[in-house]
Each structure stands twice: as structure tokens, then as C-alpha cells.
Design a protein around this motif. Sequence first.
Motif, short mmCIF file in Angstrom:
data_model
loop_
_atom_site.label_atom_id
_atom_site.label_comp_id
_atom_site.label_asym_id
_atom_site.label_seq_id
_atom_site.Cartn_x
_atom_site.Cartn_y
_atom_site.Cartn_z
N THR A 183 0.83 -1.21 0.00
CA THR A 183 0.00 0.00 0.00
C THR A 183 0.85 1.25 0.00
N CYS A 184 1.89 1.27 0.84
CA CYS A 184 2.75 2.45 0.92
C CYS A 184 3.50 2.70 -0.38
N TRP B 60 3.91 5.90 -5.04
CA TRP B 60 4.16 6.01 -6.48
C TRP B 60 3.15 6.93 -7.14
N VAL B 61 1.88 6.78 -6.78
CA VAL B 61 0.83 7.65 -7.33
C VAL B 61 1.10 9.11 -6.94
N ALA B 62 1.46 9.33 -5.68
CA ALA B 62 1.73 10.70 -5.21
C ALA B 62 2.89 11.32 -5.97
N LYS B 63 3.92 10.52 -6.25
CA LYS B 63 5.10 11.02 -6.95
C LYS B 63 4.83 11.27 -8.43
N LYS B 64 4.15 10.32 -9.06
CA LYS B 64 3.96 10.39 -10.51
C LYS B 64 2.89 11.41 -10.91
N TYR B 65 1.80 11.42 -10.18
CA TYR B 65 0.65 12.24 -10.60
C TYR B 65 0.44 13.51 -9.79
N LEU B 66 1.01 13.57 -8.58
CA LEU B 66 0.82 14.76 -7.75
C LEU B 66 2.10 15.56 -7.57
N GLY B 67 3.22 15.02 -8.07
CA GLY B 67 4.48 15.73 -7.93
C GLY B 67 4.99 15.80 -6.50
N VAL C 113 5.41 11.37 1.19
CA VAL C 113 4.11 12.01 1.41
C VAL C 113 2.99 11.02 1.13
N GLY C 114 3.13 10.27 0.03
CA GLY C 114 2.14 9.24 -0.27
C GLY C 114 2.07 8.18 0.81
N GLU C 115 3.22 7.85 1.40
CA GLU C 115 3.24 6.83 2.44
C GLU C 115 2.55 7.33 3.71
N MET C 116 2.67 8.62 4.00
CA MET C 116 1.93 9.19 5.12
C MET C 116 0.43 9.00 4.92
N ILE C 117 -0.03 9.28 3.70
CA ILE C 117 -1.44 9.14 3.38
C ILE C 117 -1.85 7.68 3.43
N SER D 65 18.43 8.49 -2.03
CA SER D 65 18.92 7.36 -2.79
C SER D 65 17.90 6.23 -2.91
N VAL D 66 16.73 6.42 -2.33
CA VAL D 66 15.72 5.37 -2.37
C VAL D 66 14.60 5.80 -3.31
N ARG D 67 14.43 5.13 -4.40
CA ARG D 67 13.44 5.50 -5.39
C ARG D 67 12.29 4.52 -5.37
N PRO D 68 11.07 4.96 -5.68
CA PRO D 68 9.91 4.06 -5.66
C PRO D 68 9.98 3.06 -6.80
#
Length: 434
Positions: free
Chosen positions: A20-21, A26-33, A38-42, A431-434
Amino acid sequence: MTPAQLSVAFFLQMFVIIATCRAVGWVAKKYLGQPQVVGEMIAGVILGPSLFGLLAPDIQHMLFPKESKTILYVGAQLGVGLYMFLVGLGFRSEHFKSNAKSAAAVSISGMAAPFLVAVAIAPWLLSQNLFGKGIDTFQATLFMGAAISITAFPMLARIIYERGLTNTPLGTLSLSAGAIDDAGAWTVLAIVLASFGGGPMVAVKAIVGGVAFVVLMLTLGPKLLAPLGRWAEREGKVSPSLLGVVLMLFMLSAFAMDAIGIHAVFGGFILGTVMPRGVLSREIKKQLEPFAVIVLLPMFFTFSGLNTQLNMVNNVGLLLVAAVILLGSILAKGGACWAAARLTGQDNPTALGIGALMNSRGLMELIIINIGLQRGIIGPALFSMLVLMAIVTTLMASPMFELVYGKKARERGELGALNEDEDDAPPVLASVRP
């Protein structure tokens, strides 16, 4: 549940948590910039009673039974302590030296205004029974002041790094102010924790022990830890034996802060700030970041989400409280930092950019309010309101910064390619990428 049943539940939980995280991040990074974190917090809130538990309560309860929360709690504390250790490893003292005057002005303003808001609203929040039993106005004010004034220092570093601003006036000033700001907020929180419950001797032990630990680490720590740096330089890497020594020191530091009544995150962060730089710090980050960020931090976000019940904010009065906290936090923090930057000679776009960056609370806010909930300082309803504030202000940071500073800076040609080496990356998530 039996130990065998808990083991089965744990591995299924971790599959769901990580999946889930990573997906929401990934959605937060790709579509929300937005950064992955931040997506993992949500995602943590999604997995809790506010959404998953609302839509499928039986499945949510089966997946996260009450007995398993103890395991999640321990993993969450390890994760957030290790995270703060990595933040400390990336801490750069030169940020203070090069911008001390302006950074101090921005930081003090960014703390003073939120504390004025806390002074104004703390009695009101107490009258709404949003704090724990035995909390007085002074303690409530200090806690709210720390919660409202905190800055998401690692996220601030990430935004600055990604936009090529590491060595610009805005970048160095923001990082300096953010570091001073968070040091002040953590100090206030330590005072609150030391004064809460157990009588005066508990407070004395926490304050004296905490000061002694910090003084010892800052004065003797670099000299005592220097052989570890030479060991790493000699071998050109961090061997398993050396990594084991570093982790033992981390565990001991976290234990010391927990034992005196403050919190493990303080021990991890202080140790990180005094560790030798160079091969040691760079290789430790490479080895520990992936596991800490991908496995352990999601446990912390999920544990926070399981304690977040947005449906408790279910009447006009509580919605008003949540709105006041959110608006007061944004206006006080962002406005004060902007004004201080302007008064210390920064142009308006730079000052607005600093205000936008400093207004983000992020994971730092979640750490503070989780400590507050665990120690009985705040109740579940106020916890949920502060989680909402943390998410909203964190989501605002990147787009607001882009709006008030990014485009203008590009027009002036200030946002070029990075020339810094790999060790200039922010301490966590670079250094950690989704």
C-alpha cells in the motif's frame, strides 16, 4: 492470539503495509508531484479506521488485530529512531556557520508566531477535552507550540536537492533555519515529556540526563567516534563488523534517551550528528536507508494511521477546532518565516519560497504527536486533527514553493543542473526510489 498466530498476522500485515505504501507513494510522486514519503503518510491513514476500517471494518480488524499492534509499535519505534539517526548523519554544521544571523531570525520567528497561536488556542482546546487527564494549560501550550512550529527538515532538504538549490542562498538559509527550528521544537517537547507525570524527580532525571547526554555527545562524541571513521577510510567501506558496532551504538543511544524518560528518537538523532563524515556516513546511509525507508518507516505510518480516527471530528464544533488549528498553523509559520526573511534582506520570491518550505510538517509532526498520544498528553481526536494538519501542510509545500519561487527562479536561470557529488544528497530518501 498465540505467538504462531501473531507471526502469521505480522507477515500478512507487512505485505499489505509495504504494498500500500509503495503504491500510494508512487501515485503521489507520478501524478501529484509529491515525494514518495508524502504518499506513504497518506497510505498509513488509508489503512486505519478512517477509510479501510470504515469501508471494511471486519477485514481491517482481522488484518490488524489489537494484539498485533504491540509488534507494530516496536517496529515503528525502531524505524523512526533509525530514520532520525540517518537525518543526523546528513546534518551539516556549515549551514549554521554560513547563515547564522538570517537563519536564526527566520527560525525564531517561525517558532515565536506558532507559540503565540498555541497560547491563544490551548485553553480553548483544554475546554474541549482534547488533551489527556492531568494536562495543565502550560503543558498544553508547550506541546501545541512544538507541534505547530516543527518543520519537516528531511523533506525540506529533499525539495531543495531536487530543484538544484543546495548551495544557493535560499537553500542554505532554509536548511539552516529548519535545523535550528527543529532543535528548538524537540527541546520544548523534551521539557513537556520531562514535566509530565511521575513527580519532580522524573522531570529532573529527564532534563539533567538529556542535557548530560547532549553535552557528552557534542563534546567527547566526535573524538571517541573518530576511530570508526578511520576504520571505514582504511577499508574503503563499512564492513559488517563496523556496521554492527554502529548499530550497537545507535541502540545504546536510543535506550539511554528512553530510559531517562525522553524518547529514543533524540538518542538516534544526536548520535547521527556526531558520527564521522566521509566513507562511514556515506556507506551507512547506503546500507541502512533502503530497509529503514521501505520496511520500517511504513510500519510507523501505519501505526499512526491505526490511531487516526478522522470520524471522531464529527460535529461543527470539532470541525471548527480542526480548521482553526490548520489555518493558524499555516499562517503563523509560513507568514512569520516570510516576514523574517524579508526583514533580513531577502527578495520577495526567496522569502516566499522559504515560507513555503518551512511550513511543511511531514514526518517530524507525526513523530511528535505520536509521542504525545503514547504519553497521554493528547487525546485521539486532537491527534487526528494534527495528523490532518501534517498531511495538508506537507502536501502544500512542493506546489506552493513551485508557485511562489520555482518559475521565477527558472526565468533567472538559477535552477540549473546539480554539480554536487552524491554525498550532498539529503540524508533520507535521496537514494531510495519508488
